[in-house]
Design a protein around this motif. Structure first.
Motif, PDB file in Angstrom:
ATOM      1  N   THR A   6      -4.802  13.908 -10.828  1.00 48.78           N
ATOM      2  CA  THR A   6      -5.714  12.938 -10.208  1.00 48.78           C
ATOM      3  C   THR A   6      -5.313  11.523 -10.551  1.00 48.78           C
ATOM      4  OG1 THR A   6      -7.518  14.531 -10.319  1.00 48.78           O
ATOM      5  CG2 THR A   6      -8.119  12.216 -10.019  1.00 48.78           C
ATOM      6  N   TYR A   7      -4.904  11.300 -11.804  1.00 46.84           N
ATOM      7  CA  TYR A   7      -4.493   9.957 -12.236  1.00 46.84           C
ATOM      8  C   TYR A   7      -3.246   9.501 -11.487  1.00 46.84           C
ATOM      9  CZ  TYR A   7      -2.854   6.193 -15.234  1.00 46.84           C
ATOM     10  OH  TYR A   7      -2.402   4.991 -15.688  1.00 46.84           O
ATOM     11  N   ILE A   8      -2.276  10.426 -11.368  1.00 49.54           N
ATOM     12  CA  ILE A   8      -1.045  10.078 -10.663  1.00 49.54           C
ATOM     13  C   ILE A   8      -1.333   9.780  -9.198  1.00 49.54           C
ATOM     14  CG2 ILE A   8       1.177  10.979  -9.871  1.00 49.54           C
ATOM     15  CD1 ILE A   8       1.294  12.562 -12.514  1.00 49.54           C
ATOM     16  N   LYS A   9      -2.159  10.619  -8.581  1.00 49.69           N
ATOM     17  CA  LYS A   9      -2.484  10.397  -7.173  1.00 49.69           C
ATOM     18  C   LYS A   9      -3.247   9.097  -6.964  1.00 49.69           C
ATOM     19  CE  LYS A   9      -2.583  15.247  -5.698  1.00 49.69           C
ATOM     20  NZ  LYS A   9      -3.436  16.338  -5.197  1.00 49.69           N
ATOM     21  N   SER A  10      -4.024   8.704  -7.972  1.00 42.28           N
ATOM     22  CA  SER A  10      -4.793   7.468  -7.828  1.00 42.28           C
ATOM     23  C   SER A  10      -3.892   6.262  -7.681  1.00 42.28           C
ATOM     24  CB  SER A  10      -5.729   7.282  -9.029  1.00 42.28           C
ATOM     25  OG  SER A  10      -4.998   6.996 -10.204  1.00 42.28           O
ATOM     26  N   TRP A  11      -2.680   6.354  -8.241  1.00 37.56           N
ATOM     27  CA  TRP A  11      -1.738   5.249  -8.081  1.00 37.56           C
ATOM     28  C   TRP A  11      -1.218   5.191  -6.651  1.00 37.56           C
ATOM     29  CZ3 TRP A  11       0.163   1.343 -11.191  1.00 37.56           C
ATOM     30  CH2 TRP A  11      -0.385   1.287 -12.462  1.00 37.56           C
ATOM     31  N   PHE A  12      -1.086   6.363  -6.041  1.00 36.39           N
ATOM     32  CA  PHE A  12      -0.677   6.378  -4.642  1.00 36.39           C
ATOM     33  C   PHE A  12      -1.878   6.123  -3.737  1.00 36.39           C
ATOM     34  CE2 PHE A  12       2.396   8.965  -6.930  1.00 36.39           C
ATOM     35  CZ  PHE A  12       3.582   8.419  -6.479  1.00 36.39           C
ATOM     36  N   GLY A  13      -3.028   6.552  -4.155  1.00 34.64           N
ATOM     37  CA  GLY A  13      -4.278   6.145  -3.529  1.00 34.64           C
ATOM     38  C   GLY A  13      -4.632   6.789  -2.218  1.00 34.64           C
ATOM     39  N   ARG A  14      -4.189   7.982  -1.951  1.00 36.38           N
ATOM     40  CA  ARG A  14      -4.477   8.581  -0.645  1.00 36.38           C
ATOM     41  C   ARG A  14      -5.638   9.559  -0.748  1.00 36.38           C
ATOM     42  NH1 ARG A  14       1.527   9.565   1.838  1.00 36.38           N
ATOM     43  NH2 ARG A  14       2.231   7.421   1.677  1.00 36.38           N
ATOM     44  N   PHE A  15      -6.835   9.037  -0.752  1.00 33.85           N
ATOM     45  CA  PHE A  15      -8.006   9.895  -0.823  1.00 33.85           C
ATOM     46  C   PHE A  15      -8.897   9.762   0.415  1.00 33.85           C
ATOM     47  CE2 PHE A  15      -7.025   9.441  -5.360  1.00 33.85           C
ATOM     48  CZ  PHE A  15      -6.911  10.775  -5.679  1.00 33.85           C
ATOM     49  N   ASP A  16      -8.602   8.751   1.247  1.00 37.34           N
ATOM     50  CA  ASP A  16      -9.451   8.543   2.406  1.00 37.34           C
ATOM     51  C   ASP A  16      -8.919   9.329   3.597  1.00 37.34           C
ATOM     52  OD1 ASP A  16      -7.249   7.015   2.282  1.00 37.34           O
ATOM     53  OD2 ASP A  16      -8.123   5.191   3.103  1.00 37.34           O
ATOM     54  N   ALA A  17      -9.799   9.564   4.573  1.00 36.56           N
ATOM     55  CA  ALA A  17      -9.419  10.369   5.742  1.00 36.56           C
ATOM     56  C   ALA A  17      -8.700   9.495   6.755  1.00 36.56           C
ATOM     57  CB  ALA A  17     -10.660  10.987   6.385  1.00 36.56           C
ATOM     58  N   VAL A  18      -7.443   9.257   6.484  1.00 33.20           N
ATOM     59  CA  VAL A  18      -6.642   8.410   7.353  1.00 33.20           C
ATOM     60  C   VAL A  18      -5.307   9.090   7.614  1.00 33.20           C
ATOM     61  CG1 VAL A  18      -7.696   6.234   6.649  1.00 33.20           C
ATOM     62  CG2 VAL A  18      -5.794   7.158   5.345  1.00 33.20           C
ATOM     63  N   THR A  19      -4.618   8.642   8.637  1.00 34.45           N
ATOM     64  CA  THR A  19      -3.319   9.179   8.978  1.00 34.45           C
ATOM     65  C   THR A  19      -2.244   8.161   8.644  1.00 34.45           C
ATOM     66  OG1 THR A  19      -4.285  10.427  10.800  1.00 34.45           O
ATOM     67  CG2 THR A  19      -1.899  10.080  10.840  1.00 34.45           C
ATOM     68  N   TYR A  20      -1.316   8.545   7.773  1.00 35.88           N
ATOM     69  CA  TYR A  20      -0.232   7.634   7.394  1.00 35.88           C
ATOM     70  C   TYR A  20       0.937   7.799   8.350  1.00 35.88           C
ATOM     71  CZ  TYR A  20      -2.427   6.168   3.084  1.00 35.88           C
ATOM     72  OH  TYR A  20      -3.279   5.605   2.179  1.00 35.88           O
ATOM     73  N   ARG A  21       1.528   6.685   8.736  1.00 33.21           N
ATOM     74  CA  ARG A  21       2.678   6.721   9.626  1.00 33.21           C
ATOM     75  C   ARG A  21       3.905   7.237   8.888  1.00 33.21           C
ATOM     76  NH1 ARG A  21       0.458   1.451  10.454  1.00 33.21           N
ATOM     77  NH2 ARG A  21      -0.633   1.277  12.429  1.00 33.21           N
ATOM     78  N   ARG A  22       4.882   7.676   9.642  1.00 32.88           N
ATOM     79  CA  ARG A  22       6.157   8.056   9.057  1.00 32.88           C
ATOM     80  C   ARG A  22       6.908   6.795   8.643  1.00 32.88           C
ATOM     81  NH1 ARG A  22       8.390  12.855  13.109  1.00 32.88           N
ATOM     82  NH2 ARG A  22       6.712  14.350  12.667  1.00 32.88           N
ATOM     83  N   PRO A  23       7.908   6.934   7.758  1.00 32.84           N
ATOM     84  CA  PRO A  23       8.701   5.760   7.370  1.00 32.84           C
ATOM     85  C   PRO A  23       9.270   5.045   8.593  1.00 32.84           C
ATOM     86  CG  PRO A  23       9.208   7.603   5.939  1.00 32.84           C
ATOM     87  CD  PRO A  23       8.315   8.147   7.026  1.00 32.84           C
ATOM     88  N   ASP A  24       9.165   3.741   8.604  1.00 30.02           N
ATOM     89  CA  ASP A  24       9.560   2.929   9.749  1.00 30.02           C
ATOM     90  C   ASP A  24      11.087   2.961   9.926  1.00 30.02           C
ATOM     91  OD1 ASP A  24       9.990   1.011  11.663  1.00 30.02           O
ATOM     92  OD2 ASP A  24       8.612  -0.444  10.804  1.00 30.02           O
ATOM     93  N   PRO A  25      11.588   3.559  11.013  1.00 31.07           N
ATOM     94  CA  PRO A  25      13.046   3.619  11.204  1.00 31.07           C
ATOM     95  C   PRO A  25      13.669   2.250  11.416  1.00 31.07           C
ATOM     96  CG  PRO A  25      11.893   4.379  13.182  1.00 31.07           C
ATOM     97  CD  PRO A  25      10.863   4.221  12.118  1.00 31.07           C
ATOM     98  N   TRP A  26      12.883   1.275  11.895  1.00 34.64           N
ATOM     99  CA  TRP A  26      13.410  -0.071  12.089  1.00 34.64           C
ATOM    100  C   TRP A  26      13.613  -0.801  10.761  1.00 34.64           C
ATOM    101  CZ3 TRP A  26      15.493  -1.193  16.559  1.00 34.64           C
ATOM    102  CH2 TRP A  26      15.033  -0.527  17.710  1.00 34.64           C
ATOM    103  N   LEU A  27      13.119  -0.206   9.679  1.00 31.51           N
ATOM    104  CA  LEU A  27      13.388  -0.749   8.346  1.00 31.51           C
ATOM    105  C   LEU A  27      14.478   0.058   7.633  1.00 31.51           C
ATOM    106  CD1 LEU A  27       9.855  -1.610   6.885  1.00 31.51           C
ATOM    107  CD2 LEU A  27      11.701  -3.208   7.414  1.00 31.51           C
ATOM    108  N   TRP A  28      14.305   1.376   7.578  1.00 27.07           N
ATOM    109  CA  TRP A  28      15.229   2.146   6.746  1.00 27.07           C
ATOM    110  C   TRP A  28      16.582   2.407   7.404  1.00 27.07           C
ATOM    111  CZ3 TRP A  28      17.244   6.804   8.202  1.00 27.07           C
ATOM    112  CH2 TRP A  28      16.529   7.584   9.124  1.00 27.07           C
ATOM    113  N   LEU A  29      16.623   2.483   8.733  1.00 26.00           N
ATOM    114  CA  LEU A  29      17.917   2.720   9.383  1.00 26.00           C
ATOM    115  C   LEU A  29      18.894   1.556   9.203  1.00 26.00           C
ATOM    116  CD1 LEU A  29      17.241   4.670  12.718  1.00 26.00           C
ATOM    117  CD2 LEU A  29      18.739   5.328  10.818  1.00 26.00           C
ATOM    118  N   PRO A  30      18.495   0.297   9.478  1.00 24.41           N
ATOM    119  CA  PRO A  30      19.422  -0.822   9.227  1.00 24.41           C
ATOM    120  C   PRO A  30      19.853  -0.896   7.763  1.00 24.41           C
ATOM    121  CG  PRO A  30      17.563  -1.550  10.560  1.00 24.41           C
ATOM    122  CD  PRO A  30      17.236  -0.174  10.086  1.00 24.41           C
ATOM    123  N   ALA A  31      18.893  -0.673   6.848  1.00 23.20           N
ATOM    124  CA  ALA A  31      19.221  -0.720   5.423  1.00 23.20           C
ATOM    125  C   ALA A  31      20.193   0.399   5.047  1.00 23.20           C
ATOM    126  CB  ALA A  31      17.952  -0.634   4.587  1.00 23.20           C
TER     127      ALA A  31
END
Length: 382
Positions: free
Chosen positions: A6-31
Motif C-alpha cells: 500500500t505504501y509503495i502504491k501510494s507513491w504511484f497514487g493510482r487509487f481513483d477510478a480513472v483510465t490512464y493513457r498508454r505511454p505517449d509515442p510522440w515522446l518515447w519514439l523520438p527519444a
C-alpha cells in the motif's frame, strides 16, 4: 506485506477510478531513436579512444550502455508516478541535489578535472551534481510557482522570491566553474516564470540584470573571454583556441548533404576534441550529412512540441509547469549544444541529450523523459 504494498502504491497514487493513457509515442519514439543513434555514435567515436586510453576499444561504449540501463530503470519508475507521487519527490530531490552540490567542496569527495570542481566521488560512483540540480530545480520551481499563481504578477512574491532561492545555488555552480549549467538554469528559470504568468516587464528587468552578471563573469575570466573572441573568428587561431570549432566546421563541411557514411568520418580520429561528448553532433553531420543532422533536429522538435502540448492541456498548475520545465531542460540544452557545434554561440561545455557520452547527464535526460511520460499518461476522466 500488505502495508508495504500500500505504501509503495501510494507513491504511484493510482487509487481513483480513472483510465490512464498508454505511454505517449510522440515522446518515447523520438527519444528512443536518439538513444539508439547515440549508442552508434559513442561506439563510433570512442573506439580508438578506448584503445589509446584503456586498452579496450569498447570500454567507453560499455560504460555508456550501463548508464543507459540505469537511466532506463529510472525512466520506467518515474513514468509510473501519479501527480501526487511526483509532488512527493520535490523536496527530497531538491535537498539531495543541494547537499551533493555542497559536498563538492569537501576534501576527498570533490574532484578537480581541467581546472573545474564539478564531479563528486561517492564510493565507486562519480556523479556530476549540477546535472541533478537542474533536474531538481525544475520540480522545485513547478511546486513553488504553482502555489503562487495569484501573486505571481507581483515582483516581490513572484520573480524576486524565486531569485532569492535559486541565486545562491546558481552562484555555487558558477564557482565550480560551470558557466554552461549556469546559463541553462537561468533560461529554464525564465521559461518557467513566463509560463507561470509573471509580468514580462519584471522578466525584462530581471533578465537585464542576469545578462549583465553573465557578461561580467564572461569577461572577468581570461579563458571565457578567449572563448568569446575565438567564437567570433575561430580561423584566426585555428591552431590554438579555435582548433575545436574549426575541426567541427570541417566535419560538417565534409558531410555535405548525405554524409560520408557511418564509421567513415575522419574527424573523430583525434582531430575533433570531445567528439564523443560536446561535439558529437559534428560527427553526426559528417557521417550522415545535412539530412541526418536535420533528422536529429526534427526529433528534438517533436519532443519540444509534444512537451508543450502536454503543458498546454494540463489543468493542474504544478503539472503544467513541470511539463514546461522538463521540456525546456531537454530542448534548450539540445539547442545550445547544436548552436555551439555550428558556431552560432561560444562553447558552453553542455552535452547533447540522449546522444552524447556521459554518466549523470544521460541518466538525468532519461529521468526527465520518464517524468514527462508520467505527465503524458495523466488520466482521462470518465
Amino acid at each position: 506485506m500488505r502495508n508495504a504494498a500500500t505504501y509503495i502504491k501510494s507513491w504511484f497514487g493510482r487509487f481513483d477510478a480513472v483510465t490512464y493513457r498508454r505511454p505517449d509515442p510522440w515522446l518515447w519514439l523520438p527519444a528512443a531513436v536518439l538513444l539508439l543513434l547515440g549508442l552508434l555514435m559513442v561506439l563510433n567515436t570512442t573506439y580508438f579512444l578506448g584503445i589509446e586510453k584503456k586498452g579496450d576499444a569498447f570500454h567507453f561504449f560499455k560504460l555508456h550502455l550501463a548508464h543507459i540501463v540505469a537511466g532506463f530503470v529510472i525512466l520506467i519508475l518515474l513514468s509510473q508516478f501519479s501527480l501526487a507521487g511526483l509532488r512527493r519527490i520535490v523536496m527530497p530531490l531538491f535537498i539531495v541535489s543541494v547537499v551533493m552540490l555542497a559536498l563538492l567542496y569537501v576534501p576527498g569527495l570533490g574532484l578537480m578535472k581541467g581546472g573545474a570542481r564539478r564531479w563528486l566521488r561517492l564510493g565507486p560512483v562519480i556523479a556530476e551534481p549540477s546535472e541533478l540540480v537542474k533536474f531538481a530545480l525544475v520540480f522545485f520551481l513547478a511546486e513553488f510557482l504553482s502555489k503562487r499563481q495569484e501573486r505571481i504578477r507581483e515582483f516581490k512574491h513572484g520573480p524576486l522570491a524565486v531569485f532569492l532561492i535559486v541565486g545562491p545555488i546558481t552562484l555555487m555552480i558558477l564557482k565550480q566553474p560551470d558557466f554552461g549549467s549556469t546559463v541553462m538554469i537561468a533560461l529554464i528559470l525564465f521559461a518557467m516564470l513566463w509560463a507561470a504568468g509573471a509580468r514580462w516587464q519584471h522578466l525584462a528587468v530581471a533578465g537585464s540584470g542576469a545578462i549583465g552578471l553573465l557578461v561580467f563573469q564572461a569577461v572577468a575570466k581570461s579563458y571565457r573571454m578567449k572563448r568569446l573572441t575565438t567564437f567570433l573568428d575561430p580561423w584566426s587561431v585555428a591552431r590554438g583556441a579555435g582548433f575545436q570549432l574549426v575541426q567541427s566546421f570541417i566535419a560538417l563541411g565534409e558531410g555535405g548533404k548525405w554524409g560520408v557514411g557511418l564509421g567513415a568520418g575522419r574527424q573523430k580520429m583525434f582531430y575533433l576534441p570531445e567528439a564523443h561528448t560536446d561535439f558529437v553532433f559534428a560527427v553526426v553531420g559528417e557521417e550522415f550529412g545535412l539530412i541526418g543532422a536535420a533528422v536529429v533536429v526534427a526529433l528534438f522538435l517533436v519532443i519540444l512540441f509534444r512537451g508543450m502540448r502536454i503543458a498546454h492541456d494540463e489543468p493542474d498548475p504544478f503539472a503544467s509547469l513541470l511539463a514546461v520545465g522538463l521540456t525546456a531542460l531537454l530542448s534548450i540544452q539540445a539547442l545550445i549544444n547544436m548552436s555551439v557545434v555550428i558556431g552560432l554561440i561560444p562553447t558552453k561545455g553542455l552535452p547533447l541529450p540522449f546522444l552524447s557520452y556521459g554518466g549523470t547527464s544521460i541518466i538525468i535526460a532519461m529521468a526527465a523523459l520518464g517524468a514527462l511520460l508520467a505527465l503524458g499518461r495523466r488520466p482521462a476522466v470518465r
